[in-house]
Design a protein around this motif. Structure first.
Motif, PDB file in Angstrom:
ATOM      1  N   SER A 360      22.419   7.431 -48.877  1.00  0.00           N
ATOM      2  CA  SER A 360      21.286   6.626 -50.016  1.00  0.00           C
ATOM      3  C   SER A 360      21.499   6.862 -51.153  1.00  0.00           C
ATOM      4  O   SER A 360      22.162   8.147 -51.515  1.00  0.00           O
ATOM      5  N   ASP A 397      16.155   8.366 -46.820  1.00  0.00           N
ATOM      6  CA  ASP A 397      16.505   7.225 -48.042  1.00  0.00           C
ATOM      7  C   ASP A 397      15.973   8.199 -48.684  1.00  0.00           C
ATOM      8  O   ASP A 397      15.014   9.087 -48.883  1.00  0.00           O
ATOM      9  N   ILE A 427      13.414   4.345 -44.040  1.00  0.00           N
ATOM     10  CA  ILE A 427      13.845   3.547 -44.404  1.00  0.00           C
ATOM     11  C   ILE A 427      13.088   2.855 -45.025  1.00  0.00           C
ATOM     12  O   ILE A 427      11.906   2.458 -44.972  1.00  0.00           O
ATOM     13  N   ALA A 429      10.789  -0.262 -47.010  1.00  0.00           N
ATOM     14  CA  ALA A 429      10.176  -1.141 -46.934  1.00  0.00           C
ATOM     15  C   ALA A 429      10.321  -2.269 -48.314  1.00  0.00           C
ATOM     16  O   ALA A 429      10.756  -3.243 -48.160  1.00  0.00           O
ATOM     17  N   SER A 476      15.656  -2.795 -37.974  1.00  0.00           N
ATOM     18  CA  SER A 476      17.390  -2.997 -38.650  1.00  0.00           C
ATOM     19  C   SER A 476      17.319  -3.506 -40.259  1.00  0.00           C
ATOM     20  O   SER A 476      17.522  -2.466 -40.569  1.00  0.00           O
ATOM     21  N   SER A 477      16.478  -3.820 -40.446  1.00  0.00           N
ATOM     22  CA  SER A 477      15.406  -3.876 -42.250  1.00  0.00           C
ATOM     23  C   SER A 477      14.199  -4.444 -42.269  1.00  0.00           C
ATOM     24  O   SER A 477      13.970  -5.801 -40.717  1.00  0.00           O
ATOM     25  N   ASN A 521      22.120  -6.979 -40.847  1.00  0.00           N
ATOM     26  CA  ASN A 521      22.340  -5.431 -40.784  1.00  0.00           C
ATOM     27  C   ASN A 521      20.901  -5.666 -42.069  1.00  0.00           C
ATOM     28  O   ASN A 521      20.243  -4.130 -42.630  1.00  0.00           O
ATOM     29  N   TYR A 522      20.772  -6.115 -42.886  1.00  0.00           N
ATOM     30  CA  TYR A 522      20.211  -6.230 -45.219  1.00  0.00           C
ATOM     31  C   TYR A 522      19.392  -7.151 -44.556  1.00  0.00           C
ATOM     32  O   TYR A 522      19.959  -8.049 -44.338  1.00  0.00           O
ATOM     33  N   TYR A 524      16.639  -9.278 -48.062  1.00  0.00           N
ATOM     34  CA  TYR A 524      16.789  -8.667 -49.297  1.00  0.00           C
ATOM     35  C   TYR A 524      15.696 -10.108 -49.992  1.00  0.00           C
ATOM     36  O   TYR A 524      16.021 -10.717 -49.777  1.00  0.00           O
ATOM     37  N   THR A 567      25.303  -4.837 -47.009  1.00  0.00           N
ATOM     38  CA  THR A 567      24.303  -4.303 -47.969  1.00  0.00           C
ATOM     39  C   THR A 567      24.256  -4.691 -48.945  1.00  0.00           C
ATOM     40  O   THR A 567      24.855  -5.860 -48.819  1.00  0.00           O
ATOM     41  N   ARG A 609      26.123   1.385 -48.866  1.00  0.00           N
ATOM     42  CA  ARG A 609      25.184   1.346 -50.466  1.00  0.00           C
ATOM     43  C   ARG A 609      25.488   1.231 -52.134  1.00  0.00           C
ATOM     44  O   ARG A 609      26.237   1.343 -52.489  1.00  0.00           O
TER      45      ARG A 609
END
Length: 990
Positions: A360, A397, A427, A429, A476-477, A521-522, A524, A567, A609
């Protein structure tokens, strides 16, 4: 923040603080890597290659390989010292005691001319060109060459004190005047091209002069530098002039105003100057003529870095060059060639941090960055470039909100104020009006700060989310807004409506959109709140979450299809940075703009990251450490590699199975990632091939082809395709004209042959028609004859047999009771006559041609059976299924044999079967006709002699029917089945 905590933090920093130093991405090449010698001189960047002067000839470097040119290639001396400094259409080389040479790039040859070999041109080190004029110099000696007129002159520069200062003067082809020898002396000098002028300056004179041809004209930028002793000049990034003087470097505007003065060691004078795109200065500096070192000056902090210390070389530098990509090339006096890839990149690897896997990263205040590896939490000072240890344990994180900074760790998560947070190894969110949302294994936890107690409390835990395609419940995210939550498990993406009472209602799910085994994985949400980005092990997707028509359509970014996207981060330019297992990708408005990997300077390709600090440095954490790169302007591609054919026309022959086509490839940037393609003809598809200087392809048919080649690196677009012609000769039989002639002859031959065969077939057809006609006539005649014979036979033989029977019957009546023996004889005559009449009737019936039809034969057998079994206690059944072949005409001999076979069968049934039912049938199946009779009697076995003669007769008769088969099946107490089968196509039966 409490004073107590600050004191503890300061003490901790003082205890574990150490300076990281500035680490750079470097390369080193020596003789073992392909250089002809480790003692190198000046460099030049041209045509996508690096040109290097060495003690053993000229060396060129295309980013992957070195190529050497020696005296065997046209050099008059193996000592190549330098080149013309500015970009021109040709490469001019200056050698020690070998004169000036010209490199012909197209022919890959070295040439020289008599006017370049005069005595004054023998010991030049470097040069500069303007128009048709070439100047070369070596410390105190200079030489002028007019390339168009092929004339040259020796230039003798000297200093002379005049107008209260040391000025530079020039004599063409003449020595320094003897009458001024006390006050005049030869000087070390330098030349440069600026604003389409050639500038000259002496290391012992003041100011800069302009030289035109072989004459000095006037002073240049007199007000700014007229009283300075100049040692180096070069153009700056804004079009101004960099000026080096002992102890200082000046930055002049294009108009000659001093914009900035940078002080260096008073004992140093710069001999080479470059300005980088970020404003920093790179300079070669000397204390004397033999000891050269190289420095990097930070234009903001004015910090000076000695590059030799970074390179850890013990040899003095010979020369330095900054190429078009701001990379620094350094030649040495015995230690080969060095490259500093990008001075803006900072690296923290195994030398600075024990474990390089970074978990992180975030900025905790205006000057400090915090990042955690798998064993420690570190702090990095952006101003001092210093690294220190914050905690001796890792954090999952680092979360920075408007109010606070949080660290999530095992067992104890805390804020910057050391307040406890009720989450564990989580993590972050997102944040909304309900609080801070954290992902922890298979759950999402919501944390709020109690306004009364100021303690952080757990207010809600969400669990039991769908697992997706992979049987793992781990989240996972996730991404959070005020009204919606997006949750990603290993194989599914789900969106939930969030109500005011903390209730989640499933809105949409995307499961079938992902391949089996594809991991998310991610996720956003971009800053505009319009797009949801989803990075998976198979690529990058996006959703228009505010567009009602598009919100359910998960779309894939095709440029990253199949790439493991680990990421995501959006910078201040609204560029989306995508970390992958193959490096970095940058998108703007969904379009791929740039890519990076280790060949671009990344410390490792596996990105964990991405973060942008307040000074617009992009921090990238990887499995092998953390690094930073400047992000002061939008990402853009670098120039593509130089890829071209060595020849405009290639000639070959079809007898060769493989064609070898020499090509030229050079890419000083990112050569390790180069991709190459070629194609034959404009409309064909591009074909990938590995790096090589000779492209080998499978030979083609004779003819003329246009062949194309292009290349790209990870950070560039495809280069403009370069075309060449490929002429393939062949044997005379391979040429199109010959093949066309052969084809024409074949066609003519085929036409002639076809016409001949057609005529022949017509004759055969006519003959066959005649034969068929004659046969038909014969058949008609035969039918008439058979009918007449049957009629005559019936009339004569039948009537005679009938009268014999009648007469025998009358005689029997008259003798009845009188003569018993005679009566018995007459009875036998009557019986035999009746039998003979019955048999003769079947024969006469079969002779008649109209009884050759299949349906007539079957009906005849059926009628006989009805009469025959009517007198017996046996029920008789019949079935007829030959609608298509009722009028099928059988050969004239078949009808009698078939009738006899089935009469024999019926007789055997009546005598021996003890049946109560008999079934006669005729059916058509798969092109065959089958006539069968079946009973439900006692059956028979192979040893039953009662049926012997009858069965033999049947087999004997079936042999008279070509291609017909007789089948007899019988089971004891289950009855017997007898069938005759033949094809309905009598062309196959005859």
């Amino acid at each position: 923040m409490s004073i107590k905590f600050l004191r503890i933090l300061l003490l901790l920093l003082l205890t574990f603080h150490f300076c990281s130093g500035q680490k750079m991405f470097t390369h080193h090449w020596t003789k073992k890597d392909g250089l002809p010698h480790n003692f190198l001189y000046h460099l030049k960047e041209a045509n996508g290659k690096l040109w290097i002067g060495t003690d053993d000839g000229l060396s060129t470097f295309n980013g992957k390989e070195f190529k050497t040119y020696s005296t065997q290639d046209g050099l008059n001396s193996e000592f190549v010292i330098g080149f013309n400094q500015n970009n021109t259409d040709s490469i001019y080389m200056f050698t020690w005691r070998g004169g000036v040479h010209v490199f012909n790039e197209e022919l890959d040859t070295i040439q020289t001319y008599p006017f370049m070999q005069k005595k004054g041109a023998k010991k030049l080190h470097q040069g500069v060109k303007i128009g048709n004029e070439l100047y070369g110099w070596q410390w105190s000696s200079a030489f002028y060459m007019n390339l168009k007129e092929q004339k040259s002159h020796k230039l003798n520069f000297y200093s002379h004190r005049q107008n209260g200062k040391e000025e530079i003067f020039l004599r063409k082809d003449k020595p320094i005047p003897f009458y001024n020898s006390k006050s005049s002396r030869s000087i070390s000098l330098g030349l440069n091209r600026f604003q389409n002028k050639i500038l000259v300056y002496g290391f012992d004179t003041q100011g800069i002069r302009i030289i035109d041809g072989t004459s000095l004209k006037g002073n240049f930028f007199e007000e700014a530098v007229g009283n300075l002793i100049i040692s180096a000049t070069n153009i700056s990034k804004n079009g101004g002039l960099l000026v080096g003087s002992k102890g200082q470097i000046l930055l002049l505007s294009p108009e000659g105003d001093i914009e900035k003065t940078i002080k260096i060691n008073d004992n140093l004078f710069p001999t080479k100057l470059y300005q980088l795109n970020n404003g920093n200065i790179v300079a070669a500096v000397n204390e004397n003529n033999h000891k050269q070192r190289n420095i990097l000056i930070n234009s903001k902090t004015l910090k000076i870095t000695y590059l030799e210390k970074i390179l850890n070389t013990k040899s003095f530098s010979s020369s330095i060059l900054v190429d078009k990509q701001d990379r620094i090339w350094i030649t040495t006096q015995g230690d080969g060639l060095y490259l500093i890839e990008d001075t803006d990149f900072k690296y923290l690897g195994i030398d600075e941090i024990d474990v390089t896997h970074v978990l992180s990263i975030n900025q905790i205040d205006s000057v400090n960055l915090a990042f955690s590896t798998t064993n420690r939490l570190y702090q990095y000072n952006l101003k001092t470039d210093s690294l220190s240890i914050l905690r001796e344990y890792p954090v999952k994180d680092i979360v920075k909100t408007e109010e606070n900074i949080f660290f999530t760790s095992y067992g104890h998560s805390y804020s910057i104020n050391n307040d406890s947070i009720p989450v564990n190894w989580s993590i972050f969110a997102g944040k909304n009006q309900f609080g801070d949302w954290y992902i922890e294994e298979d759950s999402i936890k919501v944390v709020q700060q109690n306004p009364m107690s100021k303690k952080f409390e757990m207010v809600k835990v969400f669990q039991n989310f769908p697992k997706g395609n992979i049987k793992q419940s781990k989240i996972s995210s996730a991404a959070i807004t005020d009204t919606t939550i997006w949750v990603a498990t290993k194989g599914a993406l789900l969106s939930y409506a969030l109500s005011e009472n903390f209730k989640l209602d499933l809105k949409d799910s995307w499961i079938q959109n992902f391949k089996n085994g594809e991991r998310i994985n991610y996720v956003y949400i971009d800053k505009s709140g319009v797009l949801l980005w989803v990075g998976t092990s198979e690529g990058l997707y996006f959703l228009h979450i505010k567009d009602q028509k598009e919100k359910n359509k998960l779309r894939k970014v095709l440029s990253l299809d199949g790439v493991n996207c680990t990421t995501l981060y959006q910078d201040h330019f609204d560029q989306l940075w995508v970390g992958t297992n193959e490096g970095l990708s940058v998108l703007k408005n969904g379009t791929l703009k740039r890519q990076y990997n280790t060949s671009s300077g990344l410390i490792n390709d596996q990105i964990t990251r991405i973060f942008e600090s307040s000074d617009h440095q992009l921090w990238i954490s990887t499995l092998q450490g953390i690094m930073s790169m400047p992000n002061h302007k939008e990402a853009s591609t670098i120039p593509p590699p130089h890829v071209s054919w060595k020849k405009k026309i290639y000639n070959s022959h079809s007898k060769f199975s493989i064609l070898e086509l020499p090509i030229k490839i050079s890419a000083l940037s990112e050569m390790e990632s180069i991709k190459l393609q070629y194609k034959i003809s404009k409309a064909s598809d591009w074909i990938n091939f590995q790096y090589t200087d000779v492209l080998k392809i499978t030979n083609k048919e004779p003819g003329q082809y246009d062949i194309y080649v292009r290349g790209k690196t990870i950070g560039s677009d495809w280069s403009t395709p370069v075309i060449s012609s490929l002429n393939i000769e062949g044997y005379f039989w391979e040429h199109t004209l010959f093949k066309g002639g052969i084809f024409f002859l074949i066609i003519i031959s085929l036409i002639y042959s076809s016409n001949y065969k057609i005529k022949k077939e017509k004759i055969k057809t006519n003959e066959l028609k005649e034969i068929i006609r004659e046969r038909a006539e014969a058949q008609k005649k035969l039918a008439r004859v058979r009918t007449e014979i049957a009629q005559d036979f019936h009339d004569e033989m039948g009537n005679k047999l009938a009268s014999i029977t009648v007469l025998a019957d009358l005689a029997s009546l008259k003798l009845k009771g009188k003569d018993i023996e005679t009566e018995k004889i007459l009875f036998r005559i009557e019986t035999q006559s009746k039998l003979l009449y019955s048999g003769t009737r079947d024969f006469i019936w079969s002779i008649d041609a109209k009884n050759d039809e299949l349906s007539v034969i079957y009906d005849y057998i059926k009628d006989f059976g009805e009469d025959f079994f009517d007198e017996l206690e046996i029920r008789y059944h019949s079935k007829k299924e030959i609608s298509k072949n009722e009028n099928l005409v059988l050969p004239h001999s078949w009808s009698l044999q078939i009738v006899f076979i089935f009469k024999e069968a019926m007789t055997n049934i009546a005598k021996y079967a003890k049946a109560t039912h008999v079934y006669l049938s005729i059916i058509e199946e798969k092109g065959n006709i089958k006539i069968a009779i079946k009973d439900n009697g006692i059956g028979m076995n192979n040893t039953d002699s009662k049926h012997g003669n009858g069965l033999k007769n049947m087999h004997s008769r079936i042999k008279k029917l070509a291609n017909a088969t007789l089948s007899i099946e019988s089971k004891e107490n289950e009855g017997t089945s007898i069938s005759v089968t033949f094809s309905s196509n009598f062309n196959n039966n005859l």
